[in-house]
Design an enzyme around this catalytic site. Sequence first.
Site, short mmCIF file in Angstrom:
data_model
loop_
_atom_site.label_atom_id
_atom_site.label_comp_id
_atom_site.label_asym_id
_atom_site.label_seq_id
_atom_site.Cartn_x
_atom_site.Cartn_y
_atom_site.Cartn_z
CE LYS A 145 8.67 2.80 6.62
NZ LYS A 145 8.70 4.22 7.04
CB ILE A 196 -0.97 0.04 1.21
CG1 ILE A 196 -0.21 -0.11 2.53
CG2 ILE A 196 -2.03 -1.04 1.07
CD1 ILE A 196 -1.08 0.02 3.76
N GLY A 197 2.15 1.15 0.13
CA GLY A 197 2.98 2.35 0.13
C GLY A 197 4.46 2.04 0.08
CE LYS A 198 6.65 -0.03 -4.74
NZ LYS A 198 7.16 -0.14 -6.13
N GLY A 199 8.28 3.98 0.86
CA GLY A 199 9.00 5.12 1.40
C GLY A 199 10.46 5.09 1.01
N GLY A 242 11.51 1.96 3.30
CA GLY A 242 10.63 0.88 3.70
C GLY A 242 9.41 0.74 2.82
CE1 TYR A 243 9.88 -0.46 -1.54
CE2 TYR A 243 9.23 -2.67 -2.22
CZ TYR A 243 9.90 -1.49 -2.46
OH TYR A 243 10.59 -1.32 -3.64
CB VAL A 244 3.60 0.67 4.13
CG1 VAL A 244 2.49 0.48 5.17
CG2 VAL A 244 4.66 1.64 4.65
CG ASP A 301 10.19 13.43 4.90
OD1 ASP A 301 10.26 14.42 4.13
OD2 ASP A 301 10.02 12.26 4.50
#
Length: 340
Positions: A48, A21-24, A27-29, A152
């Site tokens: 995460k 559901i997300g990429k930082g 990290g991946y979520v 951030d």
Amino acid sequence: MEFDYEKLVSATDGFSPSRLIGKGSHGYVYEGLLHEEHNKRHRVVAIKTPSLLSSRSQPSSLITKTEQMKKLEDEISVMSSLPYNPHVLTFLGHAEKRLMVVEFMPNGSLHQLLHVSSATTSPPTWLKRIEIALKIARAVHFLHEQDILHRDIKSDNILFDSNWEPKLADFGLAVDLADKKVPTPAGTIGYLDPCYTSPENLSAKTDVYSYGVVLLEIVSCRKAIDVSRSPASIVDWAVPLIEEGEIGEICGGGSGGRGSGVFMEANLRLLRMAARCVSSDVESRPSSGEIAAEMVACLTEPVRSLPLWVSFFRGVVKLKRRKKRLRERMTWPGQTCRVR
């Protein structure tokens, strides 16, 4: 709380791409479905992982992998040290191999709400925008009281829960001042304080700058960096307009405060605060507590400053209701008393 690693793997179907559901930056979520044995129910959470743990096909050096793991470990350390706050993403626990479990935020980010067009959604109302700005200001103030700098703050890192309550998330770059560490400058272009050029420049005013950019974004519905416009930077575009009093140019997005002199006055206060936040003079920037107080004032001012005709209309309605109650009290069987 410490979770069993294998249970988290199972909760994400082995870190399946369909659960991503997300990429930082580090990290991946994943969306995870955890079985809670004590009540025989399932709970949706966000899990995460280090980017390199979840993307097995991605080539990397040992140094890069170590850095990824260290960043997530630092994020777990910061989040686990924080007491609960309704405006900050809730930390639920972690597992071996540095997996972090946090509350699931199903309604996306502020960036999506402001900038991603949809046939079913429209930009939030003026009052909703200022409520969001206030709650995030309170989140930043809370962190600063705990000696935590986020580093951030941006619209992508402001997420909405199932009740559309905004919360500040992604503590991957956060710093605990109590650790006495001097980190290398980091952040996101467009939100990063230009005065933060060396580790020694880091202070609470660094977060204040980033918050000021988000505030400009909320009021204008314009992206922090938009290369299709000139100037591309929201700060370079908005600050001269604020100084010239041309706030109508800034408040044109969505339903943000157009048409009402009362709301435009409140917007002017907001924009002046935003201009102070992004000032090149670091010392003149407000504190996070001062920002939160100003947000409260901007929310209450329109209520106190309603036009005279609205106050008159409300008075007439109250008088009619009072007369009605009097008539009901003074009316007896077979007899009617008129109240003029």
